[in-house]
Design a protein around this motif. Sequence first.
Motif, PDB file in Angstrom:
ATOM      1  N   ILE A 188       2.714  10.827  -6.896  1.00 13.23           N
ATOM      2  CA  ILE A 188       3.982  11.556  -6.789  1.00 13.23           C
ATOM      3  C   ILE A 188       3.817  12.855  -5.997  1.00 13.23           C
ATOM      4  CG2 ILE A 188       5.797  12.700  -8.129  1.00 13.23           C
ATOM      5  CD1 ILE A 188       5.318  10.621 -10.315  1.00 13.23           C
ATOM      6  N   ASP A 189       2.705  13.513  -6.146  1.00 11.23           N
ATOM      7  CA  ASP A 189       2.491  14.792  -5.461  1.00 11.23           C
ATOM      8  C   ASP A 189       2.358  14.621  -3.948  1.00 11.23           C
ATOM      9  OD1 ASP A 189       2.572  16.074  -7.885  1.00 11.23           O
ATOM     10  OD2 ASP A 189       0.389  16.152  -8.133  1.00 11.23           O
ATOM     11  N   LEU A 190       2.122  13.396  -3.489  1.00 11.58           N
ATOM     12  CA  LEU A 190       1.928  13.158  -2.054  1.00 11.58           C
ATOM     13  C   LEU A 190       3.194  12.649  -1.364  1.00 11.58           C
ATOM     14  CD1 LEU A 190      -1.572  11.408  -2.066  1.00 11.58           C
ATOM     15  CD2 LEU A 190      -1.058  13.826  -1.650  1.00 11.58           C
ATOM     16  N   ARG A 191       4.290  12.507  -2.101  1.00 11.09           N
ATOM     17  CA  ARG A 191       5.477  11.883  -1.532  1.00 11.09           C
ATOM     18  C   ARG A 191       6.019  12.613  -0.305  1.00 11.09           C
ATOM     19  NH1 ARG A 191       8.911   9.805  -6.867  1.00 11.09           N
ATOM     20  NH2 ARG A 191       7.499   8.076  -7.364  1.00 11.09           N
ATOM     21  N   HIS A 192       5.869  13.925  -0.281  1.00 10.53           N
ATOM     22  CA  HIS A 192       6.382  14.679   0.864  1.00 10.53           C
ATOM     23  C   HIS A 192       5.645  14.310   2.158  1.00 10.53           C
ATOM     24  CE1 HIS A 192       2.870  16.977  -0.440  1.00 10.53           C
ATOM     25  NE2 HIS A 192       2.843  17.552   0.749  1.00 10.53           N
ATOM     26  N   GLN A 193       4.458  13.715   2.036  1.00  7.84           N
ATOM     27  CA  GLN A 193       3.694  13.321   3.217  1.00  7.84           C
ATOM     28  C   GLN A 193       3.966  11.878   3.649  1.00  7.84           C
ATOM     29  OE1 GLN A 193      -0.521  14.067   2.685  1.00  7.84           O
ATOM     30  NE2 GLN A 193      -0.136  15.843   1.390  1.00  7.84           N
ATOM     31  N   LEU A 194       4.724  11.145   2.823  1.00  6.57           N
ATOM     32  CA  LEU A 194       4.845   9.701   3.034  1.00  6.57           C
ATOM     33  C   LEU A 194       6.048   9.272   3.859  1.00  6.57           C
ATOM     34  CD1 LEU A 194       3.774   8.320  -0.460  1.00  6.57           C
ATOM     35  CD2 LEU A 194       2.544   8.080   1.694  1.00  6.57           C
ATOM     36  N   THR A 195       6.917  10.199   4.233  1.00  5.60           N
ATOM     37  CA  THR A 195       8.116   9.818   4.985  1.00  5.60           C
ATOM     38  C   THR A 195       7.788   8.999   6.231  1.00  5.60           C
ATOM     39  OG1 THR A 195       9.339  11.716   4.161  1.00  5.60           O
ATOM     40  CG2 THR A 195      10.184  10.674   6.146  1.00  5.60           C
ATOM     41  N   PRO A 196       6.838   9.411   7.071  1.00  4.07           N
ATOM     42  CA  PRO A 196       6.509   8.587   8.246  1.00  4.07           C
ATOM     43  C   PRO A 196       5.980   7.207   7.865  1.00  4.07           C
ATOM     44  CG  PRO A 196       5.607  10.799   8.469  1.00  4.07           C
ATOM     45  CD  PRO A 196       6.044  10.649   7.050  1.00  4.07           C
ATOM     46  N   HIS A 197       5.246   7.127   6.760  1.00  3.76           N
ATOM     47  CA  HIS A 197       4.688   5.850   6.325  1.00  3.76           C
ATOM     48  C   HIS A 197       5.789   4.898   5.865  1.00  3.76           C
ATOM     49  CE1 HIS A 197       0.443   7.351   6.213  1.00  3.76           C
ATOM     50  NE2 HIS A 197       1.091   8.504   6.099  1.00  3.76           N
ATOM     51  N   LEU A 198       6.805   5.431   5.201  1.00  3.32           N
ATOM     52  CA  LEU A 198       7.940   4.607   4.770  1.00  3.32           C
ATOM     53  C   LEU A 198       8.640   3.996   5.971  1.00  3.32           C
ATOM     54  CD1 LEU A 198       9.493   7.023   2.104  1.00  3.32           C
ATOM     55  CD2 LEU A 198       8.142   4.975   1.628  1.00  3.32           C
ATOM     56  N   ALA A 199       8.922   4.832   6.963  1.00  2.00           N
ATOM     57  CA  ALA A 199       9.609   4.342   8.161  1.00  2.00           C
ATOM     58  C   ALA A 199       8.745   3.354   8.932  1.00  2.00           C
ATOM     59  CB  ALA A 199       9.988   5.525   9.054  1.00  2.00           C
ATOM     60  N   ALA A 200       7.451   3.647   9.035  1.00  6.91           N
ATOM     61  CA  ALA A 200       6.547   2.759   9.766  1.00  6.91           C
ATOM     62  C   ALA A 200       6.435   1.409   9.069  1.00  6.91           C
ATOM     63  CB  ALA A 200       5.162   3.406   9.899  1.00  6.91           C
ATOM     64  N   ALA A 201       6.408   1.405   7.742  1.00  7.86           N
ATOM     65  CA  ALA A 201       6.326   0.149   6.998  1.00  7.86           C
ATOM     66  C   ALA A 201       7.572  -0.692   7.234  1.00  7.86           C
ATOM     67  CB  ALA A 201       6.147   0.422   5.507  1.00  7.86           C
ATOM     68  N   LYS A 202       8.734  -0.054   7.209  1.00  6.96           N
ATOM     69  CA  LYS A 202       9.974  -0.801   7.462  1.00  6.96           C
ATOM     70  C   LYS A 202       9.943  -1.403   8.857  1.00  6.96           C
ATOM     71  CE  LYS A 202      14.405  -1.504   8.779  1.00  6.96           C
ATOM     72  NZ  LYS A 202      15.005  -1.548  10.127  1.00  6.96           N
ATOM     73  N   HIS A 203       9.572  -0.624   9.843  1.00  4.78           N
ATOM     74  CA  HIS A 203       9.515  -1.074  11.240  1.00  4.78           C
ATOM     75  C   HIS A 203       8.536  -2.232  11.395  1.00  4.78           C
ATOM     76  CE1 HIS A 203       7.760  -1.054  15.301  1.00  4.78           C
ATOM     77  NE2 HIS A 203       8.937  -0.642  15.715  1.00  4.78           N
ATOM     78  N   SER A 220       0.831  -1.196   0.000  1.00 10.77           N
ATOM     79  CA  SER A 220       0.000   0.000   0.000  1.00 10.77           C
ATOM     80  C   SER A 220       0.871   1.252   0.000  1.00 10.77           C
ATOM     81  CB  SER A 220      -0.925   0.000   1.226  1.00 10.77           C
ATOM     82  OG  SER A 220      -1.591   1.242   1.350  1.00 10.77           O
ATOM     83  N   VAL A 221       1.863   1.273   0.878  1.00 11.47           N
ATOM     84  CA  VAL A 221       2.773   2.420   0.939  1.00 11.47           C
ATOM     85  C   VAL A 221       3.555   2.537  -0.371  1.00 11.47           C
ATOM     86  CG1 VAL A 221       4.788   3.406   2.111  1.00 11.47           C
ATOM     87  CG2 VAL A 221       2.953   2.368   3.455  1.00 11.47           C
ATOM     88  N   ALA A 222       4.041   1.403  -0.876  1.00 11.09           N
ATOM     89  CA  ALA A 222       4.806   1.421  -2.124  1.00 11.09           C
ATOM     90  C   ALA A 222       3.950   1.903  -3.290  1.00 11.09           C
ATOM     91  CB  ALA A 222       5.357   0.033  -2.416  1.00 11.09           C
ATOM     92  N   GLY A 223       2.704   1.463  -3.330  1.00 13.36           N
ATOM     93  CA  GLY A 223       1.803   1.895  -4.394  1.00 13.36           C
ATOM     94  C   GLY A 223       1.538   3.385  -4.346  1.00 13.36           C
ATOM     95  N   ASN A 224       1.335   3.911  -3.153  1.00 12.36           N
ATOM     96  CA  ASN A 224       1.131   5.353  -3.014  1.00 12.36           C
ATOM     97  C   ASN A 224       2.367   6.121  -3.465  1.00 12.36           C
ATOM     98  OD1 ASN A 224      -1.488   5.276  -2.022  1.00 12.36           O
ATOM     99  ND2 ASN A 224      -0.840   5.093   0.101  1.00 12.36           N
ATOM    100  N   TRP A 225       3.543   5.627  -3.094  1.00 10.38           N
ATOM    101  CA  TRP A 225       4.783   6.298  -3.478  1.00 10.38           C
ATOM    102  C   TRP A 225       4.943   6.285  -5.003  1.00 10.38           C
ATOM    103  CZ3 TRP A 225       8.476   9.041  -0.859  1.00 10.38           C
ATOM    104  CH2 TRP A 225       9.654   9.304  -1.540  1.00 10.38           C
ATOM    105  N   GLN A 226       4.653   5.148  -5.607  1.00  7.04           N
ATOM    106  CA  GLN A 226       4.849   5.017  -7.052  1.00  7.04           C
ATOM    107  C   GLN A 226       3.828   5.825  -7.852  1.00  7.04           C
ATOM    108  OE1 GLN A 226       5.780   1.094  -8.592  1.00  7.04           O
ATOM    109  NE2 GLN A 226       4.390   1.359 -10.325  1.00  7.04           N
ATOM    110  N   ASN A 227       2.585   5.863  -7.377  1.00  8.78           N
ATOM    111  CA  ASN A 227       1.505   6.427  -8.187  1.00  8.78           C
ATOM    112  C   ASN A 227       1.078   7.836  -7.787  1.00  8.78           C
ATOM    113  OD1 ASN A 227       1.324   3.940  -9.623  1.00  8.78           O
ATOM    114  ND2 ASN A 227       0.102   3.090  -7.956  1.00  8.78           N
TER     115      ASN A 227
END
Length: 380
Positions: free
Chosen positions: A305-320, A296-303
């Motif tokens: 693009i304008d929301l990427r600045h909001q996704l940093t916490p989601h990237l870290a949370a997904a890894k964790h 879900s996080v990867a799909g949002n990042w890929q598709n």
Amino acid sequence: MFIKTDKQAELLKKLEPVLLKIADRSQELEDSRDFPFENIEDLVRIGYSTWTLPVHEGGKGLGLYDFLLCQEKIAEACGPTALSIGWHSGIVLQLQENRNWEAAILHETFQQIKKGALINRAATEPATGSPTRGGVPSTQARKVHDSWVISGRKTFTSMAPMLDLFLVNAWITEENRMGWFLINRSQPGVTIEKTWDVISMQGTSSEDLLLEEVIVEDKYLVEEPKGMDKKGEGWLLHIPACYLGIASAARNFAIKFANEYTPNSIKAPIATLPNVQRLIGEMELELMQSRHFLYSVAGNWQNEIDLRHQLTPHLAAAKHSVTNSAIRIVDKAMRIVGAQSLQRTNPLSTYYRNVRAGLHNPPMDDATIHMLAQWSNLKK
């Protein structure tokens, strides 16, 4: 259900024959504790190392979601192989997305990669620890005429035996700033020191990179970060994808064992026992949750693009979340198999040791939780 397109299905199908060979070599690699040369060579041979290159540069232009699907499957066959090639392909994806290099140098680098060159960043040092903690590198770069002279030592240089290109961060003392330099392995003063001796992910051969008065042309100062600000990097999700693949392999092994093992104390395979079924169900739940979160996080990042600045916490949370779930899945698999899982020749003992390495890949758990707390406060 996570394969969404014909293209993704075709890519995974192309990987299948190579992954069978990689899986067959996994125990041999574990016994030798060596680098998986043949595995990486096979992946390069089918062009996998170019798949995240832009199409106009000779690649397939894979986005993050597509890349992670492939990485998870490679990790099912061999964790160290997946993590190693993941650093290369992930950095290529990062360069494809950011395009913050001078165009001619980026094109030159992409063409080297098209021909089979492998790249990784070298940022970790003995004195600074993880680069994500914000330490200033001890590696020094000084300007001499129209070139840079770089000296220092980098640790955790994954895939070191086969790397052709290194992205090295160094401190420019005269200007009190950091820069990233592109260094070719063939340059005088570049050596690899064999130091990697760990119980987990031994096959990544994350050796030390030594730079002794390496002369680098000025044009290969490719990145000049402004301050120490951090932004989200979607490509780093190749890390949890790798550990999820290891967990999936452990789950598959445990279920196969449970369906085949019938001790003389019962009249059916242990898969029929309620406690074993509970563990299998818990593994399935963890895998479902992890895949839905990761993709879900990867799909949002890929598709989006304008929301990427909001996704940093989601990237870290997904890894964790995914990495810790992977550890729990392997633990449950070992509980199903029992003491046999601790034998060195049992794949579960390898999965157990390898999956633990995810805790030490960035971002670490404490940094993620702290960031989420700050993010939550900022939203109010």
